[in-house]
Design a protein around this motif. Sequence first.
Motif, PDB file in Angstrom:
ATOM      1  N   ALA A  13       8.472 -79.131  18.658  1.00  0.00           N
ATOM      2  CA  ALA A  13       8.558 -79.860  19.926  1.00  0.00           C
ATOM      3  C   ALA A  13       7.182 -80.014  20.559  1.00  0.00           C
ATOM      4  N   ALA A  14       6.372 -78.959  20.487  1.00  0.00           N
ATOM      5  CA  ALA A  14       5.019 -79.041  21.048  1.00  0.00           C
ATOM      6  C   ALA A  14       4.175 -80.044  20.290  1.00  0.00           C
ATOM      7  N   LEU A  15       4.319 -80.071  18.963  1.00  0.00           N
ATOM      8  CA  LEU A  15       3.560 -81.020  18.152  1.00  0.00           C
ATOM      9  C   LEU A  15       3.940 -82.444  18.489  1.00  0.00           C
ATOM     10  N   LEU A  16       5.225 -82.733  18.533  1.00  0.00           N
ATOM     11  CA  LEU A  16       5.678 -84.091  18.830  1.00  0.00           C
ATOM     12  C   LEU A  16       5.292 -84.514  20.233  1.00  0.00           C
ATOM     13  N   GLY A  17       5.213 -83.558  21.156  1.00  0.00           N
ATOM     14  CA  GLY A  17       4.862 -83.900  22.527  1.00  0.00           C
ATOM     15  C   GLY A  17       3.404 -84.238  22.700  1.00  0.00           C
ATOM     16  N   THR A  18       2.538 -83.771  21.778  1.00  0.00           N
ATOM     17  CA  THR A  18       1.108 -84.011  21.933  1.00  0.00           C
ATOM     18  C   THR A  18       0.596 -85.157  21.094  1.00  0.00           C
ATOM     19  N   LEU A  19       1.436 -85.744  20.243  1.00  0.00           N
ATOM     20  CA  LEU A  19       0.943 -86.778  19.342  1.00  0.00           C
ATOM     21  C   LEU A  19       0.489 -88.019  20.077  1.00  0.00           C
ATOM     22  N   GLY A  20       1.243 -88.463  21.072  1.00  0.00           N
ATOM     23  CA  GLY A  20       0.901 -89.717  21.727  1.00  0.00           C
ATOM     24  C   GLY A  20       0.276 -89.543  23.092  1.00  0.00           C
ATOM     25  N   ALA A  21      -0.255 -88.350  23.396  1.00  0.00           N
ATOM     26  CA  ALA A  21      -0.782 -88.088  24.720  1.00  0.00           C
ATOM     27  C   ALA A  21      -2.105 -88.800  24.936  1.00  0.00           C
ATOM     28  N   GLY A  22      -2.240 -89.453  26.104  1.00  0.00           N
ATOM     29  CA  GLY A  22      -3.509 -90.024  26.515  1.00  0.00           C
ATOM     30  C   GLY A  22      -3.970 -91.222  25.733  1.00  0.00           C
ATOM     31  N   GLY A  23      -3.067 -91.954  25.100  1.00  0.00           N
ATOM     32  CA  GLY A  23      -3.486 -93.093  24.281  1.00  0.00           C
ATOM     33  C   GLY A  23      -2.716 -94.353  24.608  1.00  0.00           C
ATOM     34  N   THR A  24      -3.362 -95.488  24.317  1.00  0.00           N
ATOM     35  CA  THR A  24      -2.735 -96.791  24.501  1.00  0.00           C
ATOM     36  C   THR A  24      -3.016 -97.650  23.277  1.00  0.00           C
ATOM     37  N   GLU A  25      -1.957 -98.167  22.671  1.00  0.00           N
ATOM     38  CA  GLU A  25      -2.085 -99.076  21.539  1.00  0.00           C
ATOM     39  C   GLU A  25      -1.556-100.444  21.947  1.00  0.00           C
ATOM     40  N   LEU A  26      -2.259-101.483  21.526  1.00  0.00           N
ATOM     41  CA  LEU A  26      -1.862-102.830  21.920  1.00  0.00           C
ATOM     42  C   LEU A  26      -2.333-103.826  20.876  1.00  0.00           C
ATOM     43  N   THR A  27      -1.503-104.814  20.609  1.00  0.00           N
ATOM     44  CA  THR A  27      -1.871-105.941  19.760  1.00  0.00           C
ATOM     45  C   THR A  27      -1.893-107.191  20.629  1.00  0.00           C
ATOM     46  N   LEU A  28      -3.017-107.884  20.669  1.00  0.00           N
ATOM     47  CA  LEU A  28      -3.181-109.021  21.563  1.00  0.00           C
ATOM     48  C   LEU A  28      -3.561-110.276  20.791  1.00  0.00           C
ATOM     49  N   GLU A  29      -3.175-111.412  21.343  1.00  0.00           N
ATOM     50  CA  GLU A  29      -3.563-112.705  20.793  1.00  0.00           C
ATOM     51  C   GLU A  29      -4.804-113.203  21.516  1.00  0.00           C
ATOM     52  N   LEU A  30      -5.769-113.637  20.729  1.00  0.00           N
ATOM     53  CA  LEU A  30      -7.048-114.077  21.281  1.00  0.00           C
ATOM     54  C   LEU A  30      -7.289-115.520  20.851  1.00  0.00           C
ATOM     55  N   PRO A  31      -6.997-116.491  21.732  1.00  0.00           N
ATOM     56  CA  PRO A  31      -7.185-117.903  21.362  1.00  0.00           C
ATOM     57  C   PRO A  31      -8.651-118.227  21.112  1.00  0.00           C
ATOM     58  N   ASP A  32      -8.888-119.372  20.490  1.00  0.00           N
ATOM     59  CA  ASP A  32     -10.257-119.803  20.242  1.00  0.00           C
ATOM     60  C   ASP A  32     -10.976-120.058  21.559  1.00  0.00           C
ATOM     61  N   SER A  33     -12.265-119.759  21.573  1.00  0.00           N
ATOM     62  CA  SER A  33     -13.139-119.943  22.739  1.00  0.00           C
ATOM     63  C   SER A  33     -12.634-119.179  23.958  1.00  0.00           C
ATOM     64  N   ASP A  34     -12.019-118.026  23.728  1.00  0.00           N
ATOM     65  CA  ASP A  34     -11.446-117.253  24.830  1.00  0.00           C
ATOM     66  C   ASP A  34     -11.942-115.816  24.776  1.00  0.00           C
ATOM     67  N   ARG A  35     -11.697-115.086  25.882  1.00  0.00           N
ATOM     68  CA  ARG A  35     -12.103-113.696  25.993  1.00  0.00           C
ATOM     69  C   ARG A  35     -11.054-112.930  26.786  1.00  0.00           C
ATOM     70  N   ARG A  36     -10.744-111.724  26.341  1.00  0.00           N
ATOM     71  CA  ARG A  36      -9.772-110.875  27.033  1.00  0.00           C
ATOM     72  C   ARG A  36     -10.439-109.549  27.376  1.00  0.00           C
ATOM     73  N   CYS A  37     -10.296-109.125  28.635  1.00  0.00           N
ATOM     74  CA  CYS A  37     -10.910-107.887  29.105  1.00  0.00           C
ATOM     75  C   CYS A  37      -9.850-106.936  29.656  1.00  0.00           C
ATOM     76  N   PHE A  38     -10.124-105.650  29.527  1.00  0.00           N
ATOM     77  CA  PHE A  38      -9.240-104.606  30.026  1.00  0.00           C
ATOM     78  C   PHE A  38     -10.075-103.629  30.845  1.00  0.00           C
ATOM     79  N   HIS A  39      -9.423-103.048  31.841  1.00  0.00           N
ATOM     80  CA  HIS A  39     -10.128-102.176  32.784  1.00  0.00           C
ATOM     81  C   HIS A  39      -9.403-100.834  32.880  1.00  0.00           C
TER      82      HIS A  39
END
Length: 214
Positions: A13-39
């Motif tokens: 239980a402790a192992l499974l609880g710490t696997l995804g801590a403090g992380g963010t995964e994302l898949t984004l679409e980036l059109p041509d001549s464009d820019r995406r920013c995150f803060h």
Amino acid sequence: GAVRVAMRALCLAALLGTLGAGGTELTLELPDSDRRCFHQELESGIKFTLDYQVISGGHYDVDCYVEDPNGKTIYQETKKQYDSFSHHTEVKGVYTFCFSNEFSTFSHKVVYFDFQVGDEPPILPGMDNRVTALTQMESACVTIHEMLNSVIDSQTHYRLREAQDRSRAEELNGRVSYWSVGETLILFVVSIGQVMLLKSFFTEKRPGSVGTST
């Protein structure tokens, strides 16, 4: 006995609880001549890690840069397919990381990134303050935890490779389909031309009007 089973359950239980801590995964679409920013607002003295990879589009490359709250660029790479960047924050504030496809005028990109903040928490409560050697059960927990992290990294890698290969296969399939349609049209036009040409050879020509001789 029952105590050992309970300890194993607590460890898992402790192992499974710490696997995804403090992380963010994302898949984004980036059109041509464009820019995406995150803060992301971060405290000083915090470690963060940014991993990214282009899954599909163009030559599978993208520009990426990271700025601190003062606008100083602490990371910048151009036309990279994948990369990893780690940094310990020196000032508190909003950090900005951007993906840019502005150099491409017609290629649509798909980008995956994983943003991890902070150090990984201890597997079991109080383990980071231990001054004595780990017990056999605790050592087993650490080993299992490291193996699970390795499995997660491998799964992520193969998942991205599968998505990338699928994109290439779909692109190749589209090109083959267009080529097949083009060949079909060309054969159809050539066939009609041959039929009309052969028909002109066997069509009886009517003689023109000839004057009557005396």
